[in-house]
Design an enzyme around this catalytic site. Structure first.
Site, mmCIF file in Angstrom:
data_model
loop_
_atom_site.group_PDB
_atom_site.id
_atom_site.type_symbol
_atom_site.label_atom_id
_atom_site.label_comp_id
_atom_site.label_asym_id
_atom_site.label_seq_id
_atom_site.Cartn_x
_atom_site.Cartn_y
_atom_site.Cartn_z
ATOM 1 N N GLY A 72 -6.923 0.097 3.867
ATOM 2 C CA GLY A 72 -6.122 -1.108 3.783
ATOM 3 C C GLY A 72 -6.991 -2.602 3.510
ATOM 4 O O GLY A 72 -6.679 -3.409 2.974
ATOM 5 N N ASP A 73 -7.930 -2.597 4.561
ATOM 6 C CA ASP A 73 -8.689 -3.773 4.749
ATOM 7 C C ASP A 73 -9.569 -3.783 3.245
ATOM 8 O O ASP A 73 -9.852 -5.172 3.020
ATOM 9 C CB ASP A 73 -9.434 -3.603 5.821
ATOM 10 C CG ASP A 73 -8.519 -3.378 7.229
ATOM 11 O OD1 ASP A 73 -7.567 -3.861 7.086
ATOM 12 O OD2 ASP A 73 -9.237 -2.751 8.358
ATOM 13 N N GLY A 99 -0.534 4.607 0.148
ATOM 14 C CA GLY A 99 -1.185 5.336 0.300
ATOM 15 C C GLY A 99 -1.998 6.345 -0.684
ATOM 16 O O GLY A 99 -2.493 5.455 -1.584
ATOM 17 N N GLY A 107 -1.758 4.852 -4.292
ATOM 18 C CA GLY A 107 -2.333 3.439 -4.557
ATOM 19 C C GLY A 107 -1.433 2.267 -4.148
ATOM 20 O O GLY A 107 -1.059 2.275 -2.998
ATOM 21 N N SER A 155 0.866 -1.098 0.019
ATOM 22 C CA SER A 155 0.206 -0.009 -0.077
ATOM 23 C C SER A 155 0.770 0.983 -0.197
ATOM 24 O O SER A 155 1.758 1.400 0.819
ATOM 25 C CB SER A 155 -1.049 -0.022 1.123
ATOM 26 O OG SER A 155 -1.835 -1.014 1.360
#
Length: 308
Positions: free
Chosen positions: A247-248, A218, A221, A216
Site C-alpha cells: 500500500g505504501d 488487494g 488492484g 486498495s
C-alpha cells in the site's frame, strides 16, 4: 520535493521462521532491521523512482537513534523532530512455509504539547518547498485525533496537495478537512462508510470531503473515484508473495504521478505496478525493479460509468 509525514515512525524488525506455531520455540533463519512507518516507506520508494523525498515526524530514544542512523544511508532527507520518548518497534514474523506474516506493533512514544508545537513549526517550514505531502499511518499517544485534519488545512493554506493514508477516527476527521486524495483499503473504507461494495463506498467517501478517493482492493488492484472519472487498475493474474508495504508503494506511485501531472490511468498503472512489485520482492517493503518494469505494460485499467 515531496514531503512525507510519519507521526508514529518505527524501527521495523522482520523475523523469518520455517513455520510459525503457537506455544513453541522458533529458530529465526533471517533478521532484517530497517526504518519504518508508512511515510518512511513511501519516501523510500519515491527516492528509488527518482523523486526528491523528505521525511518528517518524530524520533526519540535509542530506537530513534538507530532509525536515524539507518536513514542516513538512504537517498531520503531526514527532517524528523526529536522527542523525549522512545520510537516504537514493529515486529513482523514471516512464516516461510505458508508465506503468511504475523505483525506486532508497539504504540509509540507519548508526544507532549511542546513537541507537537515544534513539529508544526517544522512542518510549515517544509511545506514552503513541497510539491505534495503525504500524511501516513497511526497517531502516537499524546497526539489529538484531529491532527491529520489540522495538517491538511495547513497544507491547503500553503497551496500544497495533501494525500491522507490512515484509518479509523483520524481518517474520518481528516477526510472532512478536504484532502486532495485519501487512500483507504477496503476494510478502512467499509468502516468509514458502512458499505462493503467498493464502488458505492468509494463514491460515498468522496462525498464526505476528499477530492479523490483511491481504494486498495488487494489482489483486485485499486479503484479511484476522481473529479475526472472513475477507474479500476488491476494486476495481471494472481500474485503470491508478502504484501507488507504494498500500500505504501501504491501511495508513492500516486504521489509521483500527481507531481508529474500524469493522467489518472497512468497514475493508477504506476501505483498498481509498484504495489505488485513490492509483493513480489524478496525483502518485505522493497519493490522488485525488474518486476515493476515488466508489469507496467500489463496493468489493466477499466473506466467505470459515472455514478448515478
Amino acid at each position: 520535493m515531496i514531503l512525507t509525514v510519519t507521526l508514529n515512525a518505527a524501527l521495523d524488525l522482520t523475523y523469518r521462521v520455517p513455520a510459525l506455531l503457537p506455544h513453541t520455540s522458533h529458530r529465526v533463519s533471517e533478521v532484517i532491521e530497517r526504518p519504518g512507518g508508512k511515510g518512511l516507506n513511501v519516501a523510500r520508494v519515491l527516492a528509488a523512482i527518482g523523486h526528491d523525498a523528505v521525511v518528517t515526524g518524530f524520533a526519540g530514544g535509542t530506537t530513534g537513534e538507530i532509525l536515524r542512523a539507518q536513514l542516513a544511508g538512504l537517498p531520503v532527507r531526514d527532517a524528523l523532530v526529536p522527542v523525549d520518548g522512545t520510537t516504537r518497534r514493529t515486529l513482523a514474523v514471516v512464516d516461510a512455509a505458508s508465506g503468511d506474516t504475523t505483525q506486532f506493533n508497539e504504540p509509540g512514544p507519548t508526544v507532549t504539547p511542546d513537541e507537537w508545537a515544534a513539529f508544526l513549526t517544522s512542518y510549515e517550514s517544509l511545506l514552503r518547498d513541497a510539491e505534495a505531502v503525504a500524511l501516513c499511518g497511526s497517531l502516537p499517544p499524546g497526539i489529538h485525533v484531529g491532527a491529520y485534519a489540522e495538517l491538511i488545512r495547513r497544507a491547503r493554506a500553503a497551496g500544497v496537495p495533501a494525500l491522507l493514508d490512515t484509518s479509523g477516527e483520524p481518517l474520518r476527521r481528516g477526510i472532512a478537512a478536504r484532502p486532495d486524495l485519501v487512500k483507504p483499503n477496503a476494510d478502512e473504507l467499509a468502516q468509514l462508510t458502512g458499505s462493503r461494495e467498493p464502488l458505492r463506498a468509494t463514491h460515498d467517501a468522496r462525498r464526505r470531503g476528499a477530492r479523490t478517493v483511491v481504494s486498495s482492493l488487494g489482489p483486485d488492484g485499486i479503484l479511484a473515484a476522481t473529479p475526472d472519472g472513475t477507474w479500476q487498475a488491476t494486476p495481471p493474474g494472481t500474485v503470491l508473495g508478502n504484501p507488507t508495504g504494498a500500500g505504501d508503494s501504491a501511495v508513492a506511485g500516486l504521489l509521483s504521478g500527481l507531481v508529474e501531472s500524469l493522467p489518472w490511468p497512468d497514475r493508477l498503472t504506476r501505483a498498481v505496478a509498484l504495489a505488485t512489485a513490492t509483493v513480489l520482492a524478496p525483502t518485505a517493503g522493497d519493490f522488485d525493479r525488474a518486476s515493476y518494469e515488466d508489469l507496467l505494460p500489463r496493468i489493466t485499467v477499466t473506466e467505470h460509468a459515472p455514478a448515478a
